[in-house]
Write an enzyme that holds these catalytic residues in place. Sequence first.
Site, PDB file in Angstrom:
ATOM      1  N   CYS A 200      42.501  -3.005  52.123  1.00 59.48           N
ATOM      2  CA  CYS A 200      43.740  -2.293  52.399  1.00 59.48           C
ATOM      3  C   CYS A 200      44.891  -3.288  52.286  1.00 59.48           C
ATOM      4  CB  CYS A 200      43.708  -1.621  53.773  1.00 59.48           C
ATOM      5  SG  CYS A 200      43.393  -2.739  55.150  1.00 59.48           S
ATOM      6  N   THR A 201      46.063  -2.943  52.760  1.00 60.99           N
ATOM      7  CA  THR A 201      47.238  -3.790  52.546  1.00 60.99           C
ATOM      8  C   THR A 201      47.121  -5.148  53.232  1.00 60.99           C
ATOM      9  OG1 THR A 201      48.601  -1.797  52.443  1.00 60.99           O
ATOM     10  CG2 THR A 201      49.755  -3.888  52.694  1.00 60.99           C
TER      11      THR A 201
END
Length: 343
Positions: A200-201
């Site tokens: 994810c980020t």
Amino acid sequence: MKKFLFNRYDKETLKKKVLEDKRERRVISFYRYVKITDPIAFRDVLYDSLEDLGVLGRIYLANEGINAQFSIPIGNYDALRKFVDFIPELKNIYFNDAVEDKKESFIKLAIKVRKKIVADGLDDSQFDPSNVGTHLSPLEFHQALEEDGVIVVDLRNNYESEVGHFENAILPDVGTFREELPLVEQILEKDKDKKILLYCTGGIRCEKASAYLKYKGFEKVHQLQGGIINYAKAVTDHGLKSKFKGKNFVFDDRLGERITDDVLTVCYTCGNPSDRHTNCANLGCHVLIVQCESCSEKLLGTCSEECKEIVSLPEETQKKLRQEQRKQQKYPTHHLTRKLVGK
């Protein structure tokens, strides 16, 4: 004299203050799932000290932990590190420095107490959120991507993954993390014995997702330490070709960090290649779209001819439209425009 533990200025004043400040700023994010007994008291301590350090950004607190994205004058970076390490719940927390720094990424400091630091829709009492997957460093993750039979899953929303993602990753078509976990479980239903790589980020969504998947019987769950932000820096530092293509969507005014020159999506308006995210300039709409600069110029920063018509109206008329819209949510903005301007 008592300090105010909240912002007291309007948006334009805040922007002006940031631009007039000549200090270079560093964009940082960090998170930790940790027991915070009194988030409100914790918030006040953080706000008082972080404001003194010139921190601007968003920090979410809950009994389950902290999730922070902010910028700080580079000259205060070391002081921030010392302050954070002085707090037992945050000691040695990993700072994820952004790939790109933009001065006006944030214009104010907001620290909010919530029920959860990420809206995941899960009942944490049903499983052990601390029993997370195996953390892989960016270089370990880079190597793992080349293994036969490995499954890569993007744990971000569709508007994030459309502009950038790892090669051959599963990209769930959902708009919220809450929707994503049940869908990922369904997609991977027959692959519980395979090696799964989550990303994810910045890593926070992978923490909860990996624990959830292990609870659901998945045996080989791995996650990218520090997320895409950390991966992008590591491959650059080591001179490696990035397996993440395109832009990394970020939740501040930048709306994206360029990782590679690949453009993976198209302008919603004209269909030409573009990965430029923007919000519709009509505040009654404000939808997030991908739009090229040419279409943005033609439509005055809006998403459609209807919204262009609205932003061309006097500001007072626009305010009345938004007020009417809040009263009548069932009507789209352009319907109300025709009603109020006699079309």
